[in-house]
Design a protein around this motif. Structure first.
Motif, PDB file in Angstrom:
ATOM      1  N   SER A  84       5.499  -9.150  14.770  1.00 42.44           N
ATOM      2  CA  SER A  84       6.196  -9.928  15.698  1.00 42.44           C
ATOM      3  C   SER A  84       5.373 -11.005  16.426  1.00 42.44           C
ATOM      4  N   ALA A  85       3.698 -11.163  16.853  1.00 41.93           N
ATOM      5  CA  ALA A  85       3.518 -11.366  17.464  1.00 41.93           C
ATOM      6  C   ALA A  85       3.115 -12.871  16.950  1.00 41.93           C
ATOM      7  N   ALA A  86       3.227 -12.761  15.910  1.00 45.51           N
ATOM      8  CA  ALA A  86       2.935 -14.579  15.158  1.00 45.51           C
ATOM      9  C   ALA A  86       3.943 -14.798  14.972  1.00 45.51           C
ATOM     10  N   ARG A  87       5.212 -14.763  15.070  1.00 47.08           N
ATOM     11  CA  ARG A  87       6.560 -15.349  15.320  1.00 47.08           C
ATOM     12  C   ARG A  87       6.755 -16.368  16.962  1.00 47.08           C
ATOM     13  N   HIS A  88       5.739 -15.639  17.265  1.00 44.66           N
ATOM     14  CA  HIS A  88       5.664 -16.523  18.618  1.00 44.66           C
ATOM     15  C   HIS A  88       5.175 -17.595  18.889  1.00 44.66           C
ATOM     16  N   LEU A  89       4.595 -18.516  19.187  1.00 47.17           N
ATOM     17  CA  LEU A  89       4.219 -19.486  19.789  1.00 47.17           C
ATOM     18  C   LEU A  89       3.563 -19.526  21.155  1.00 47.17           C
ATOM     19  N   ARG A  90       2.552 -19.809  21.915  1.00 45.91           N
ATOM     20  CA  ARG A  90       2.705 -19.698  23.359  1.00 45.91           C
ATOM     21  C   ARG A  90       2.126 -20.618  24.100  1.00 45.91           C
ATOM     22  N   PHE A  91       3.308 -21.379  25.051  1.00 45.01           N
ATOM     23  CA  PHE A  91       2.725 -22.218  25.678  1.00 45.01           C
ATOM     24  C   PHE A  91       2.731 -22.448  27.276  1.00 45.01           C
ATOM     25  N   SER A  92       1.190 -23.202  27.795  1.00 46.18           N
ATOM     26  CA  SER A  92       0.541 -22.741  29.075  1.00 46.18           C
ATOM     27  C   SER A  92       1.515 -24.173  29.714  1.00 46.18           C
ATOM     28  N   TYR A  93       2.349 -24.548  30.490  1.00 47.91           N
ATOM     29  CA  TYR A  93       2.669 -25.173  31.260  1.00 47.91           C
ATOM     30  C   TYR A  93       2.019 -25.962  32.362  1.00 47.91           C
ATOM     31  N   LEU A 112       2.761 -24.324  10.283  1.00 50.32           N
ATOM     32  CA  LEU A 112       3.272 -25.566  11.493  1.00 50.32           C
ATOM     33  C   LEU A 112       2.073 -25.887  12.772  1.00 50.32           C
ATOM     34  N   PHE A 113       1.398 -25.173  13.162  1.00 52.65           N
ATOM     35  CA  PHE A 113       0.373 -25.279  13.965  1.00 52.65           C
ATOM     36  C   PHE A 113      -0.603 -26.524  13.288  1.00 52.65           C
ATOM     37  N   ARG A 114      -0.648 -26.424  12.316  1.00 53.04           N
ATOM     38  CA  ARG A 114      -1.550 -27.302  11.791  1.00 53.04           C
ATOM     39  C   ARG A 114      -0.847 -28.800  11.693  1.00 53.04           C
ATOM     40  N   ARG A 115       0.235 -28.786  11.875  1.00 56.79           N
ATOM     41  CA  ARG A 115       0.998 -30.260  11.687  1.00 56.79           C
ATOM     42  C   ARG A 115       0.934 -30.642  13.726  1.00 56.79           C
ATOM     43  N   ALA A 116       1.063 -29.650  14.190  1.00 60.63           N
ATOM     44  CA  ALA A 116       0.959 -29.806  15.663  1.00 60.63           C
ATOM     45  C   ALA A 116       0.020 -30.476  16.209  1.00 60.63           C
ATOM     46  N   VAL A 117      -0.862 -30.215  15.641  1.00 65.37           N
ATOM     47  CA  VAL A 117      -2.571 -30.788  15.661  1.00 65.37           C
ATOM     48  C   VAL A 117      -2.389 -32.172  15.709  1.00 65.37           C
ATOM     49  N   ALA A 125       0.235 -33.759  14.647  1.00 62.38           N
ATOM     50  CA  ALA A 125       0.789 -34.895  15.321  1.00 62.38           C
ATOM     51  C   ALA A 125       0.406 -35.269  17.658  1.00 62.38           C
ATOM     52  N   GLY A 126      -0.285 -33.960  17.852  1.00 62.44           N
ATOM     53  CA  GLY A 126      -1.552 -34.368  18.724  1.00 62.44           C
ATOM     54  C   GLY A 126      -1.202 -33.638  20.464  1.00 62.44           C
ATOM     55  N   VAL A 127      -0.682 -32.183  19.764  1.00 63.62           N
ATOM     56  CA  VAL A 127      -0.385 -31.039  20.269  1.00 63.62           C
ATOM     57  C   VAL A 127      -0.814 -30.413  19.743  1.00 63.62           C
ATOM     58  N   VAL A 128      -1.182 -29.072  21.144  1.00 64.76           N
ATOM     59  CA  VAL A 128      -2.177 -27.720  21.070  1.00 64.76           C
ATOM     60  C   VAL A 128      -1.614 -26.385  21.420  1.00 64.76           C
ATOM     61  N   TYR A 129      -1.665 -25.718  21.629  1.00 61.96           N
ATOM     62  CA  TYR A 129      -0.896 -24.193  22.186  1.00 61.96           C
ATOM     63  C   TYR A 129      -1.348 -23.337  21.674  1.00 61.96           C
ATOM     64  N   GLN A 130      -1.484 -21.883  21.995  1.00 61.19           N
ATOM     65  CA  GLN A 130      -1.358 -20.494  21.483  1.00 61.19           C
ATOM     66  C   GLN A 130      -1.236 -20.095  20.484  1.00 61.19           C
ATOM     67  N   GLN A 131      -1.556 -19.875  19.429  1.00 62.70           N
ATOM     68  CA  GLN A 131      -0.573 -19.259  18.054  1.00 62.70           C
ATOM     69  C   GLN A 131      -1.000 -17.824  18.303  1.00 62.70           C
ATOM     70  N   GLY A 132       1.102 -17.042  18.243  1.00 61.10           N
ATOM     71  CA  GLY A 132       1.508 -15.499  18.358  1.00 61.10           C
ATOM     72  C   GLY A 132       0.564 -15.042  18.034  1.00 61.10           C
ATOM     73  N   GLU A 133      -0.233 -14.949  17.050  1.00 55.36           N
ATOM     74  CA  GLU A 133      -0.776 -14.117  16.281  1.00 55.36           C
ATOM     75  C   GLU A 133      -1.898 -13.960  16.772  1.00 55.36           C
TER      76      GLU A 133
END
Lengths: 402, 402
Positions: B368-377, B343-348, B350-358
């Motif tokens: 469990s952390a790996a099932r999360h995404l961290r968005f900074s807004y 998902l992260f590779r596809r997001a990059v 598509a032009g959006v970058v975030y921190q992967q939970g892992e």
């Protein structure tokens, strides 16, 4: 089950000694009218406050620059500032790492290359601040005499030949603190050769380098060209200690380890202070050299006033060498019957405070540092310096009659 | 006889890991038009550049203040700033020690109370920066789950009852990074009680505390009243990371050890930055709270935009909790078949970058952390946030068809 608080202080902070001597002298509380010849600090009137004000105003009025200064930046340090420094040092900008001033550079060097409990060769007399920095890794030192042309490289070579092993050797090569002298060009090369041969590092502490009154520059190329030298410098003496901005010139292989450690300690030096200092030094290529020239002229004059006053009022009390630069005079008491501690007490009573030589002894057993006084003349006016010497002379006379 | 350079890197710097994961994501080099939801950094437009410019101008125009700002100052920190902070923290000013920002506070805490190789209990998920800071003393951690009301104190109590021994426990109590949640008042007291009972320290990392959108302040009195808590804070989130100015609230018995260590590391925080920050916060008693209010309103709005857009464009993709404050959203992927790395590779792409939970997993085994995404807004505009979610939605759809 609860440990006592102090029993928990078992980490790096454990075993750090309470400051004493050197710092206590700074904390001595003599009469408010006492003249202090204590710190190696720049004269306030030599600091470029107006230029700083202009550079700051420009920074905060430039929206992009302001936004950059308020952001996180690299642990390596400001690229513009590193480029400017690298040109002066004659090295690739990659090898410059910005620090929070000279002491920070020393501690980063120690934490990077000195294993806990290792032995480090140090100047004797030594800048006490280095011994404090060193305490984060070790208290084992090998004192090396500082002689007329600086750190006694032959002495160290002999100890190494006998089997002594060290992680590093520390010296102040230009206008030594406290011993005034500079390391000769030949001995600079010799020290670095020794480091390369035996596989230790030299930690070169060089805050006074720009402040030359007389004599010939002995050069820093041996340090900047060696894989075994860490060259520590700072803007403190020309721009003011309050900034906490300095730099390291590192061998290539130490750049990443130092940055990695540095990033852990506090991420990076303030982007704000680096941005202002960068504006100051890069806006006009000659500005920093002019600043150094003005400051040096001031300190040369003050050193001369102090030496002349001592020769006039205390003609036989000291062996004096006129400083070739830097911020210190390190006169030696000629009369072995003078008790330096008693003299200091009388001096404080007479209204003059200085650093006692014993605080700079790396090898207290040798007793030689204790026969010296350290006078700092940089931040006292000529009138204050002359009055300080008159008071010191009265302290000597009080000793004669007591 | 010459040791290889790397063999000499045997001191503290040895063993510090190369940054990876968390930092690599920041270094990902997507299209220049990519929207970055990466760092917990303030919005540039929330920083008080005009007020900073005025405070700086006043400083450099006041000769006495300028001279003071350019001088050495105390390792303890500016008295005026410490007094102001102490009043807000409800403690004696002696217990405040100024730092070069939050990370510096964490490292000073670690170097003061964590013996090399000791075990430290940490949040799971955890702010990776703390694990880097911890590396200066140890890599042994005891992961403690962060649950709906924060650090799982009962979990830690059970492990201690079983015989586990720790030097310290680390948590972010307000608007957790990355997990958003806040530690309940009851658990704050419980954590401190546990520390007092078992003789460890709690390291409380509190940079987001002023940024509350909703919910009730759970208070910091348990930390500031305990002999076993080190409370770490910073001006980074409201005045900007570039300053590197923060503070510790310390138990009395740790003030001298921390100052002693701190003096060794870099003498003191910049007198210049402290002088400007002091002018900013003390000139008008309400200024800092107004600044916090304005910034908080901005972040509340952005958090709402992000949550609304996710609910609109990806209604079933995440379990989402609306943040009560801080800078992060920590949504959980609902579909266990989604591969977060893909998902992260596809997001990059598509032009959006975030921190992967892992990257925030303290116990990678738990997964469990790996099932999360961290968005900074915080530092993205509402339009950017909406567009980022549209791009993320297309990355999800790309996964469906691939």
């Amino acid at each position: 089950m609860t440990a006592t608080p102090d029993a928990r202080l078992t980490a790096l902070a454990r075993g750090l000694a309470a400051p004493r001597g050197f710092v206590e002298a700074s904390l001595v509380d003599p009469a408010p009218t006492a003249i202090r010849l204590l710190g190696g600090v720049p004269a306030p009137e030599a600091l470029p406050v107006e230029a700083i004000g202009r550079a700051s105003a420009e920074l905060w009025q430039d929206a992009d620059a302001a936004a950059t200064a308020l952001r996180y930046s690299s642990p390596h340090g400001s690229a513009g500032l590193r480029n400017w420094i690298a040109k002066r040092e004659g090295v690739d900008p990659h090898r410059i790492v910005m620090t929070n001033g000279g002491m920070h550079g020393l501690t980063l060097a120690v934490l990077t290359i000195v294993e806990r409990g290792a032995t480090v060769a140090v100047d004797d007399p030594v800048f006490p601040g280095f011994l404090w920095a060193l305490e984060v890794a070790t208290t084992r030192i090998l004192p090396v005499p500082v002689v007329a042309d600086g750190f006694d490289v032959e002495h160290l070579a002999a100890r190494l030949a006998e089997g002594a092993r060290i992680a590093a050797a520390y010296t102040v090569p230009d206008f030594h603190n406290p011993a005034q002298v500079s390391l000769s060009a030949e001995k600079r090369r010799g020290l670095v050769d020794l480091a390369e041969r035996y596989g230790f590092y030299v930690i070169i502490d060089n805050p006074y380098r720009e402040l030359r009154f007389a004599g010939k520059d002995q050069g820093v190329a041996p340090f900047n060209e060696s894989d075994r030298a860490i060259h520590v410098n700072t803007f403190t003496k020309l721009l003011g200690p309050g900034w906490r901005v300095g730099w390291l010139v590192l061998p290539d292989h130490l750049v990443e380890p130092v940055i990695r450690l540095r990033g852990r300690l506090d991420v990076h030096s303030s982007s704000v202070t680096q941005a202002i200092v960068e504006r100051l030094v890069t806006a006009d290529d000659q500005w920093y050299d002019r600043l150094a020239g003005t400051a040096t002229a001031l300190y040369r004059h003050r050193a001369g006033v102090l030496v002349d006053a001592l020769r006039e009022h205390l003609p036989d009390a000291f062996e004096i060498q006129a400083p070739e630069g830097g911020l210190f005079l390190w006169p030696r008491l000629t009369d072995d019957d003078v008790d330096p501690a008693a003299l200091f007490r009388r001096a404080v009573a007479a209204g003059v405070v200085y650093q006692q030589g014993e605080y700079f002894a790396a090898d207290p057993g040798s007793g030689s540092a204790a026969r010296h006084l350290r006078f700092s003349y940089s931040d006292r006016t000529p009138d204050e310096l002359r009055e300080a010497v008159r008071r010191l002379a009265s302290a000597f006379r009080a000793g004669d009659v007591s």
